[in-house]
Design a protein around this motif. Structure first.
Motif, mmCIF file in Angstrom:
data_model
loop_
_atom_site.group_PDB
_atom_site.id
_atom_site.type_symbol
_atom_site.label_atom_id
_atom_site.label_comp_id
_atom_site.label_asym_id
_atom_site.label_seq_id
_atom_site.Cartn_x
_atom_site.Cartn_y
_atom_site.Cartn_z
ATOM 1 N N GLY A 93 4.817 15.751 9.722
ATOM 2 C CA GLY A 93 4.427 15.402 8.363
ATOM 3 C C GLY A 93 5.591 14.978 7.497
ATOM 4 O O GLY A 93 5.386 14.372 6.442
ATOM 5 N N ILE A 94 6.802 15.297 7.957
ATOM 6 C CA ILE A 94 8.002 14.868 7.233
ATOM 7 C C ILE A 94 8.487 13.529 7.797
ATOM 8 O O ILE A 94 8.739 12.576 7.057
ATOM 9 N N LYS A 122 0.835 -1.210 0.000
ATOM 10 C CA LYS A 122 0.000 0.000 0.000
ATOM 11 C C LYS A 122 0.868 1.258 0.000
ATOM 12 O O LYS A 122 0.534 2.258 -0.626
ATOM 13 N N TYR A 123 1.929 1.220 0.736
ATOM 14 C CA TYR A 123 2.928 2.291 0.791
ATOM 15 C C TYR A 123 4.208 1.672 1.313
ATOM 16 O O TYR A 123 4.197 0.562 1.858
ATOM 17 N N LYS A 124 5.296 2.373 1.157
ATOM 18 C CA LYS A 124 6.582 1.831 1.585
ATOM 19 C C LYS A 124 7.019 2.500 2.883
ATOM 20 O O LYS A 124 6.912 3.716 3.040
ATOM 21 N N ASP A 147 9.530 9.470 -3.058
ATOM 22 C CA ASP A 147 8.342 8.629 -2.943
ATOM 23 C C ASP A 147 7.329 9.346 -2.046
ATOM 24 O O ASP A 147 7.377 9.226 -0.820
ATOM 25 N N PRO A 148 6.411 10.118 -2.638
ATOM 26 C CA PRO A 148 5.468 10.932 -1.847
ATOM 27 C C PRO A 148 4.599 10.132 -0.884
ATOM 28 O O PRO A 148 4.086 10.680 0.089
ATOM 29 N N THR A 149 4.428 8.840 -1.135
ATOM 30 C CA THR A 149 3.606 8.019 -0.238
ATOM 31 C C THR A 149 4.429 7.373 0.876
ATOM 32 O O THR A 149 3.874 6.644 1.706
ATOM 33 N N ALA A 150 5.720 7.627 0.879
ATOM 34 C CA ALA A 150 6.611 6.968 1.848
ATOM 35 C C ALA A 150 6.246 7.318 3.286
ATOM 36 O O ALA A 150 5.799 8.427 3.587
ATOM 37 N N LYS A 151 6.451 6.369 4.170
ATOM 38 C CA LYS A 151 6.328 6.579 5.608
ATOM 39 C C LYS A 151 7.714 6.435 6.214
ATOM 40 O O LYS A 151 8.440 5.478 5.902
ATOM 41 N N SER A 205 14.603 12.786 5.349
ATOM 42 C CA SER A 205 13.185 12.432 5.219
ATOM 43 C C SER A 205 12.517 13.258 4.130
ATOM 44 O O SER A 205 11.662 12.751 3.387
ATOM 45 N N VAL A 206 12.887 14.534 4.011
ATOM 46 C CA VAL A 206 12.379 15.372 2.917
ATOM 47 C C VAL A 206 12.780 14.764 1.576
ATOM 48 O O VAL A 206 11.972 14.660 0.640
ATOM 49 N N PHE A 207 14.026 14.336 1.493
ATOM 50 C CA PHE A 207 14.523 13.721 0.260
ATOM 51 C C PHE A 207 13.739 12.461 -0.083
ATOM 52 O O PHE A 207 13.305 12.263 -1.227
#
Length: 478
Positions: A337-338, A212-214, A312-316, A305-307
């Protein structure tokens, strides 16, 4: 070699609670299992540390609450367990049995409040008159007068801890910098950090094996001094086995930070580092006039984390390190949020063991995302060396960097005091709230002497030898 070595029984109990809660969370059995955690850890029937088995279990239950996230009404990430805080002496200055009943009476003569009387040839202190100035302590030739300071108060170098009316430790959140020194130094485990371990577990489970997300683990470079006898790459393999999609070095974020801070230092001519959140908060609390000199760049944790979220905008993102203050940093508007979650090395060990992951049996998984200079951020002096390297790589030959690495909040205090009075000769303050830097963090697995050599050795293993080489990957991100 067993890498599960604890300095104290307090730390071991904390680990056991975290491990049991993690196991229940992974198996979705929190509702049915939490009531039995205390009995499992403290089986009884005889107590092992406290007055009775019931108090021992009650304290464990309070630790379970912290493992679940602690008191939501308390904004601090450090909390006092009142039920555990009841054994420390509360008197200030005492006359010990070493008093020889001398006739010089220097202690009495030096007391400005006539609080010392000689009764039966021995000195006695009237607590109602004593102002705890300490003059008698210095005057006694036999060192028979001692100043009793609670370990938590002694550990807190920013005077954020005091005694409440019921003689319990009390934290002033307006002064606290979340460094966690009191957490490790309290011999009864009455002060501890909140755990956000369940958030990490929920992120892993919710990803459905990263479909679902990485979920990315960002590990602090001080990981090189953890897990005795285990290679860093075995730890990386263990973290991946927990369910993380990938493990990335916060040291790459350190390279990014150093490169930007070098630019900022060249422009402003005087700067304080932004890497240690406890140091940054201390400046804001105690020297607000110097806050304008804090580097505007994000910490390495946030930079990397910004990078990752650009890639990958969905990254956690789950940050893993030795720092309790990072839990507080994650809540800042500039970071919220970052970074999605922060856990410590203590909590990482609990997670690994809750899944039966033995690091000593793991194959080596590569971790090579940073330069030597990014990796040595873990120890005192590393930030200064990295910023100097970045200045050189920028080609700022007309600027001389004169850094002042500060190991521990007391050294930071001295440097900031001089800067506030305009007498500091240095133009870059590297502030680390913990002794020796991040390798002395409050949430390290062990707190014995850690040689800088281990960090430098880890740095020398980096394939990228310059900061420019390490951050070259940024060119691929639009």
């Amino acid at each position: 070699m067993d890498y599960r070595v604890f300095d104290t029984s307090v730390q071991e109990i904390k680990y056991k609670v975290l491990r049991e809660v993690a196991a229940l969370a992974f198996d979705d059995k929190l509702d049915s299992g939490l009531l039995h955690v205390a009995e499992k850890i403290m089986p009884g029937p005889k107590p092992t540390m406290r007055c009775c088995i019931y108090k021992e279990r009650a304290i464990v239950n309070e630790r379970v609450k912290l493992a679940l996230g602690g008191n939501p009404d308390n904004e601090n990430v450090v909390e006092v367990l009142n039920i555990a805080c009841d054994e420390c002496p509360v008197d200030g200055i005492r006359v010990s049995q070493a008093c020889r009943g001398c006739i010089a009476h220097r202690c009495k003569n030096v007391c400005p409040k006539d609080a010392i009387e000689i009764i039966g040839l021995k000195a006695q202190i009237n607590p109602d008159k004593c102002i705890e100035c300490g003059k008698c302590v210095s005057a006694c030739p036999y060192n028979a007068i001692v100043k009793m300071v609670r370990p938590c108060e002694n550990a807190c170098k920013v005077d954020a801890i005091s005694m409440s009316e019921d003689k319990k430790a009390e934290i002033d959140n307006s002064k606290c910098i979340s460094c966690g020194a009191c957490v490790y130094q309290c011999p009864f485990g009455a002060i501890s950090d909140k755990s956000y371990m369940l958030e990490a577990i929920n992120l892993l489970r919710g990803s459905e094996n990263n479909s679902k997300y990485k979920v990315y683990a960002v590990v602090a470079p001080s990981i090189s001094s953890q897990f005795g006898g285990i290679h860093v790459e075995q730890t990386v393999a263990g973290i991946k086995k927990l369910g993380f999609f990938n493990v990335v070095e916060a040291a790459l974020g350190a390279d990014m930070t150093a490169y930007k801070e070098a630019d900022e230092l060249y422009e402003k001519k005087f700067l304080t580092s932004s890497c240690c959140p406890a140091f940054v908060q201390y400046i804001k609390n105690a020297y607000p006039d110097l806050a304008v000199h804090i580097s505007h760049n994000l910490s390495p944790m946030a930079e990397i984390s910004v990078f990752l979220k650009k890639m990958d905008p969905t990254a956690k993102i789950v940050f893993i390190g030795p720092c309790i203050a990072k839990k507080k940093e994650r809540q800042l508007p500039t970071v919220d949020g970052i970074v999605d979650c922060v856990i410590t090395f203590e909590e990482l060990l609990a997670l690994l063991d809750s899944r039966g992951i033995d690091l000593s049996q793991m194959e080596h998984a590569p971790l090579d995302n940073a330069s030597y200079f990014g990796r040595i951020f873990a120890r005192s002096g590393g930030v200064s060396a990295a910023v100097q390297q970045a200045l050189d790589e920028h080609g700022y030959d007309d600027f001389e960097c004169n850094p002042l690495p500060c190991s521990g909040i007391e050294e930071c205090k001295v440097a900031l005091m001089k800067a506030s009075k305009g007498v500091l000769q240095n133009n870059f303050i590297e502030g680390m709230a913990c002794q020796d830097g991040c390798i002395g963090g409050a949430a390290c697995l062990t707190h014995g002497p850690k040689e800088k050599r281990l960090v430098d050795q880890y740095g020398n293993e980096a394939k990228e030898k310059t900061i420019k080489d390490a951050i070259g990957i940024l060119k691929t991100i639009k």
